[in-house]
Design a protein around this motif. Sequence first.
Motif, PDB file in Angstrom:
ATOM      1  N   LEU A  31       0.830  -1.209   0.000  1.00 54.88           N
ATOM      2  CA  LEU A  31       0.000   0.000   0.000  1.00 54.88           C
ATOM      3  C   LEU A  31       0.859   1.251   0.000  1.00 54.88           C
ATOM      4  N   ARG A  32       1.887   1.258   0.837  1.00 52.30           N
ATOM      5  CA  ARG A  32       2.795   2.419   0.874  1.00 52.30           C
ATOM      6  C   ARG A  32       3.551   2.536  -0.441  1.00 52.30           C
ATOM      7  N   GLY A  33       3.992   1.406  -0.981  1.00 52.91           N
ATOM      8  CA  GLY A  33       4.698   1.449  -2.255  1.00 52.91           C
ATOM      9  C   GLY A  33       3.854   2.019  -3.370  1.00 52.91           C
ATOM     10  N   SER A  34       2.578   1.680  -3.386  1.00 53.47           N
ATOM     11  CA  SER A  34       1.675   2.229  -4.393  1.00 53.47           C
ATOM     12  C   SER A  34       1.539   3.733  -4.243  1.00 53.47           C
ATOM     13  N   LEU A  35       1.436   4.215  -2.989  1.00 49.19           N
ATOM     14  CA  LEU A  35       1.340   5.655  -2.754  1.00 49.19           C
ATOM     15  C   LEU A  35       2.627   6.375  -3.165  1.00 49.19           C
ATOM     16  N   GLU A  36       3.756   5.663  -3.088  1.00 47.07           N
ATOM     17  CA  GLU A  36       5.034   6.271  -3.477  1.00 47.07           C
ATOM     18  C   GLU A  36       5.279   6.213  -4.981  1.00 47.07           C
ATOM     19  N   ASN A  41       4.557  -4.050 -11.160  1.00 40.86           N
ATOM     20  CA  ASN A  41       5.669  -4.946 -11.453  1.00 40.86           C
ATOM     21  C   ASN A  41       6.749  -4.843 -10.378  1.00 40.86           C
ATOM     22  N   THR A  42       7.062  -3.634  -9.975  1.00 43.22           N
ATOM     23  CA  THR A  42       8.069  -3.420  -8.936  1.00 43.22           C
ATOM     24  C   THR A  42       7.610  -3.993  -7.606  1.00 43.22           C
ATOM     25  N   LEU A  43       6.342  -3.777  -7.269  1.00 42.77           N
ATOM     26  CA  LEU A  43       5.817  -4.305  -6.011  1.00 42.77           C
ATOM     27  C   LEU A  43       5.805  -5.834  -6.022  1.00 42.77           C
ATOM     28  N   GLY A  44       5.571  -6.421  -7.199  1.00 41.29           N
ATOM     29  CA  GLY A  44       5.650  -7.871  -7.296  1.00 41.29           C
ATOM     30  C   GLY A  44       7.057  -8.375  -7.030  1.00 41.29           C
ATOM     31  N   LEU A  45       8.045  -7.675  -7.557  1.00 41.91           N
ATOM     32  CA  LEU A  45       9.435  -8.053  -7.311  1.00 41.91           C
ATOM     33  C   LEU A  45       9.799  -7.888  -5.842  1.00 41.91           C
ATOM     34  N   ILE A  46       9.274  -6.857  -5.213  1.00 41.54           N
ATOM     35  CA  ILE A  46       9.519  -6.670  -3.782  1.00 41.54           C
ATOM     36  C   ILE A  46       8.924  -7.843  -2.993  1.00 41.54           C
ATOM     37  N   LEU A  90      12.108   5.458   6.164  1.00 41.96           N
ATOM     38  CA  LEU A  90      13.207   6.417   6.125  1.00 41.96           C
ATOM     39  C   LEU A  90      13.879   6.461   4.764  1.00 41.96           C
ATOM     40  N   ILE A  91      13.900   5.323   4.067  1.00 37.04           N
ATOM     41  CA  ILE A  91      14.530   5.259   2.743  1.00 37.04           C
ATOM     42  C   ILE A  91      13.514   4.685   1.768  1.00 37.04           C
ATOM     43  N   VAL A  92      12.887   5.541   0.998  1.00 32.76           N
ATOM     44  CA  VAL A  92      11.854   5.106   0.060  1.00 32.76           C
ATOM     45  C   VAL A  92      12.507   4.913  -1.299  1.00 32.76           C
ATOM     46  N   LEU A 152      -5.577   2.096  12.010  1.00 40.78           N
ATOM     47  CA  LEU A 152      -4.955   3.081  12.895  1.00 40.78           C
ATOM     48  C   LEU A 152      -4.536   4.349  12.161  1.00 40.78           C
ATOM     49  N   ASP A 153      -4.079   4.221  10.919  1.00 40.52           N
ATOM     50  CA  ASP A 153      -3.589   5.389  10.187  1.00 40.52           C
ATOM     51  C   ASP A 153      -3.398   5.011   8.727  1.00 40.52           C
ATOM     52  N   THR A 154      -3.135   5.989   7.900  1.00 37.73           N
ATOM     53  CA  THR A 154      -2.865   5.743   6.495  1.00 37.73           C
ATOM     54  C   THR A 154      -1.475   5.141   6.316  1.00 37.73           C
ATOM     55  N   PRO A 155      -1.280   4.270   5.325  1.00 31.83           N
ATOM     56  CA  PRO A 155       0.064   3.721   5.080  1.00 31.83           C
ATOM     57  C   PRO A 155       1.082   4.789   4.694  1.00 31.83           C
ATOM     58  N   ALA A 156       0.616   5.956   4.308  1.00 36.23           N
ATOM     59  CA  ALA A 156       1.541   7.032   3.959  1.00 36.23           C
ATOM     60  C   ALA A 156       2.248   7.598   5.186  1.00 36.23           C
ATOM     61  N   ALA A 157       1.688   7.362   6.362  1.00 32.36           N
ATOM     62  CA  ALA A 157       2.264   7.890   7.596  1.00 32.36           C
ATOM     63  C   ALA A 157       3.244   6.881   8.200  1.00 32.36           C
TER      64      ALA A 157
END
Length: 460
Positions: A31-36, A41-46, A90-92, A152-157
């Motif tokens: 979810l955070r990766g999508s927001l970033e 394809n990248t998220l699948g590799l992750i 910390l490192i996106v 609890l909060d958004t994945p962006a936080a």
Amino acid sequence: MLPTLVPIGALLSGIALLLLGSGLVNTAIPLRGSLEGFSANTLGLIGSTYFLGFFLGTFIAPRLIRRMGHIRAFAFFGATVASCILLHTLIVDAGVWMGLRVLTGVGLVGFYAVIESWLNDQTAAERRGQVFAIYMVVNLAALAGAQQLLRLDTPAAFTLFAVAAIFVCLSLLPVTMTRLPQPQIGARPRLDLGLIWRAAPAAFVGALSSGLSMGAFWSLTPLYAEGIGLDAAGVGLLMSTAIIGGALLQWPMGRFSDAGDRRLALAVAAIGAASAGLVVALLGHLEHVSLAGLFVFGGAAFAVYPIVVAHLVDHLHKDEILAGNTGVLFLHGLGAAVGPAVAGALMGVFGSIALPLHLGLAFVPLAIYALLLYRRTRDEIVDEPAQFTAMMRTSPTVLEMVAPEERSATAENRNGDPGEGGADGAEQAPAADLPSATGAEDLTPSPAPTTDTAESRPAG
């Protein structure tokens, strides 16, 4: 039962807290990766690198545990996983995240190795089946509950990642405080995939199909849920529904497999999972259809792996079961490492609909092949028929918990020769989808439970 659970309460508490943290972050990362702005394809590799970490962990974790001891190794793995979780915020960077997921996979293998070896060592033979059932309930409940923490909060936080890291840290407390004696670690038999193909080809195909589908399920279902318009609470509900379906429907599927030819049971489960995936792909945008579809998918798909294990045990002699279980775990893990990358690539081309299609289509080869074998050949059991045992992301050590006869013999040998200290009776393995390769150091699996009969079961 209470006197049995009290001594291992710290271990059960530790695994529950660990899964609350890891279950939350595993959903939050896509979810955070999508927001970033990461592509599917990248998220699948992750997601694939996470399962790659499990594979590497089967080489690394046992050696670290031997070197450090169980408690210090558990703390080492906890610090590694908690640090990796926090570093995601910390490192996106996609490359950095892949490295962090590999380390997380290694660390979680170590966690499971410590917990499950202790459970095996501390549980009396006559209680191991009950403890195993409770252990599975704790696993499923923690994984389902972790999804609700998305509210609890958004994945962006930073909040969700901090909470996940806190749970991982808290899991160290009950385990590092325990005074239980530390078990020993044994060696794993050599990998022999040809043994599985010759003995039970349906189990070979089933392990691969299950890995291909379930690896993608755990890695990319949150991204699919977001793609059909669900918020964080909806994502959590969808994941929890699939997990609960997997927990509830394994039991009737297991009884069905015990009553007849397991190849037919594999075909039925595969058809159910494939059909559910197709329905979700076509109608998942409609209200409640995705929930109902993934509930059915979870119930059918989660049952495939334990049926595969039971079917394989049906066709192996007792001295072959160790190598057979190792091979099944390897095949399942191979599929789990490849599945997210394939599904992510398909989602990048066709959109969210590609995930449920992948989840279902991965089971089509199993459905066809198992049905063909069921219709053409008689299912001959080698020694004793196995008994279905509901399990999830199991390890060889978990299988040892449901083999009371083998455990009893080991206990007698240990009591008869104190100098042998449990090198056989306290063997363990990481609870991961991937076992070690040939000749690697690892933890020894044990046969699944068997009934007291030795009759061959005719097909159907």
